[in-house]
Design a protein around this motif. Sequence first.
Motif, mmCIF file in Angstrom:
data_model
loop_
_atom_site.group_PDB
_atom_site.id
_atom_site.type_symbol
_atom_site.label_atom_id
_atom_site.label_comp_id
_atom_site.label_asym_id
_atom_site.label_seq_id
_atom_site.Cartn_x
_atom_site.Cartn_y
_atom_site.Cartn_z
ATOM 1 N N GLU A 114 1.107 -1.183 -0.222
ATOM 2 C CA GLU A 114 0.027 0.007 -0.152
ATOM 3 C C GLU A 114 0.644 1.572 0.329
ATOM 4 O OE1 GLU A 114 -3.089 2.244 3.165
ATOM 5 O OE2 GLU A 114 -2.615 0.366 3.655
ATOM 6 N N ARG A 117 2.765 1.752 -3.574
ATOM 7 C CA ARG A 117 1.662 1.936 -4.362
ATOM 8 C C ARG A 117 1.009 3.896 -4.330
ATOM 9 N NH1 ARG A 117 -3.201 -0.503 -6.829
ATOM 10 N NH2 ARG A 117 -4.387 1.701 -7.564
ATOM 11 N N ARG A 118 0.670 4.048 -2.558
ATOM 12 C CA ARG A 118 0.925 5.318 -3.034
ATOM 13 C C ARG A 118 2.219 6.313 -2.817
ATOM 14 N NH1 ARG A 118 -3.212 5.824 1.368
ATOM 15 N NH2 ARG A 118 -3.132 8.596 1.220
ATOM 16 N N GLU A 246 0.079 1.423 -10.369
ATOM 17 C CA GLU A 246 0.524 1.761 -9.425
ATOM 18 C C GLU A 246 0.492 3.635 -9.497
ATOM 19 O OE1 GLU A 246 2.879 -0.674 -7.521
ATOM 20 O OE2 GLU A 246 1.835 -2.288 -6.833
ATOM 21 N N ARG A 253 -8.708 6.763 -10.790
ATOM 22 C CA ARG A 253 -9.393 7.404 -8.955
ATOM 23 C C ARG A 253 -11.115 7.286 -9.473
ATOM 24 N NH1 ARG A 253 -5.877 11.205 -5.777
ATOM 25 N NH2 ARG A 253 -3.899 10.481 -6.171
ATOM 26 N N GLU A 324 -7.618 0.130 1.208
ATOM 27 C CA GLU A 324 -6.423 -0.045 0.111
ATOM 28 C C GLU A 324 -5.449 -1.223 0.923
ATOM 29 O OE1 GLU A 324 -3.897 3.146 -2.404
ATOM 30 O OE2 GLU A 324 -4.938 4.029 -0.474
ATOM 31 N N ALA A 341 -11.155 0.496 -3.644
ATOM 32 C CA ALA A 341 -11.254 1.258 -2.727
ATOM 33 C C ALA A 341 -10.890 2.276 -2.336
ATOM 34 C CB ALA A 341 -9.487 0.272 -2.568
ATOM 35 N N ARG A 343 -9.465 4.931 -0.611
ATOM 36 C CA ARG A 343 -8.428 5.789 -0.256
ATOM 37 C C ARG A 343 -8.388 7.102 1.043
ATOM 38 N NH1 ARG A 343 -3.979 7.012 -4.194
ATOM 39 N NH2 ARG A 343 -3.725 5.102 -3.846
#
Length: 368
Positions: A114, A117-118, A246, A253, A324, A341, A343
């Motif tokens: 996670e 990915r962020r 990613e 989004r 997430e 998911a 966020r």
Amino acid sequence: MNLSERLLRIICGEERSLSASVFRTAARVIEPIYGAAVDWRNRRFDRKYARNEISHADAPVVSVGNLTLGGTGKTPLVLWIAEQLLAQNKRVAVLSRGYKSAEQRSALNDEGREMKRRLPELILLQHPDRVALARRAVSEFHAECLLLDDGFQHRRLFRDVDVVVIDATAPFGATGRLFPNGTLREPRESLKRADAVVFTHATKVLEAQKKDILAQISAIPGRKPELIVAETRHAPEAFVVAGSAEGHSDETRLPLDAFRGARVGVFCGVGNPEAFLNTLAEVGIDPGNRVKRYPDHCAFDARSVEALEAWSRSERLDALLCTEKDIVKFDTTLPSVPLAALRIRLEFLASEEAFREKVLSTLKGNLV
């Protein structure tokens, strides 16, 4: 009901079966033994610190941890701190134990994936020996700042800043007692080691409750007089779709109202599923009884994915929603239903600048 949920019900006295009664009786006997072991360990490290026997990394270390078992919303804070350090154009490494990464057949567990990915630019290293990880982060990856994830009890590595995350809705665990008679890893008096305390879910409690928690912290003998207490909430940001690329620029989004009014099912394998459901409610999503709770760090193998597929078909779902932390285990969306998911981002409600300054000023010599 998964094992962790049942254990919590037993500890809180909600389950009245014979086996639950036997467990609680045994827990009351074991608690003082566990407490003595924790106290002995902390005293031992305090003595080692006095003799400079705790390992020092060749880079500043910020530890983010908690007092309790289960989820307190720690990952969003780790990401927030990482963003502050990355904004200083520094190479940042997150060091974590990597709980259940082997079961998930990945070099990183769900929390690590996670974070990656962020913030793709983060260096993420996972192994139980965080001292060895710190050396590797500096020597091999040239990290200039280290974030020790879930590090409050990992005292072998010296930290420049010790941050403790407290869920305002359950500040000292399920019963306020030590494990196994409660969910405290160590007594609240251990907060005397903390440089900062960050409340999560601060909007979920009344001001009187926050004042009571603060009073209990203020009364801790030996508490650092400069201790910073910050308040935060987990603010919904967007939905991200399974299987999208990613990183911030390419992932798919959807707006927060994308599933409002839809017939959705929700599943999650996190330490605090109720917090996730409450956040969904904030954006107008109520799945009713269409909720599946899995154990924390659930790997979601082929059988569990097939079960989700069958469930979505039988319930005629328009979409499946998760955290997430869960969605990173899915390489693609499910054939029969969209998978997304929610966020969240950490939003400070109080003491944001003081907390930022605490982190950055402590590392000032390394951030110029």
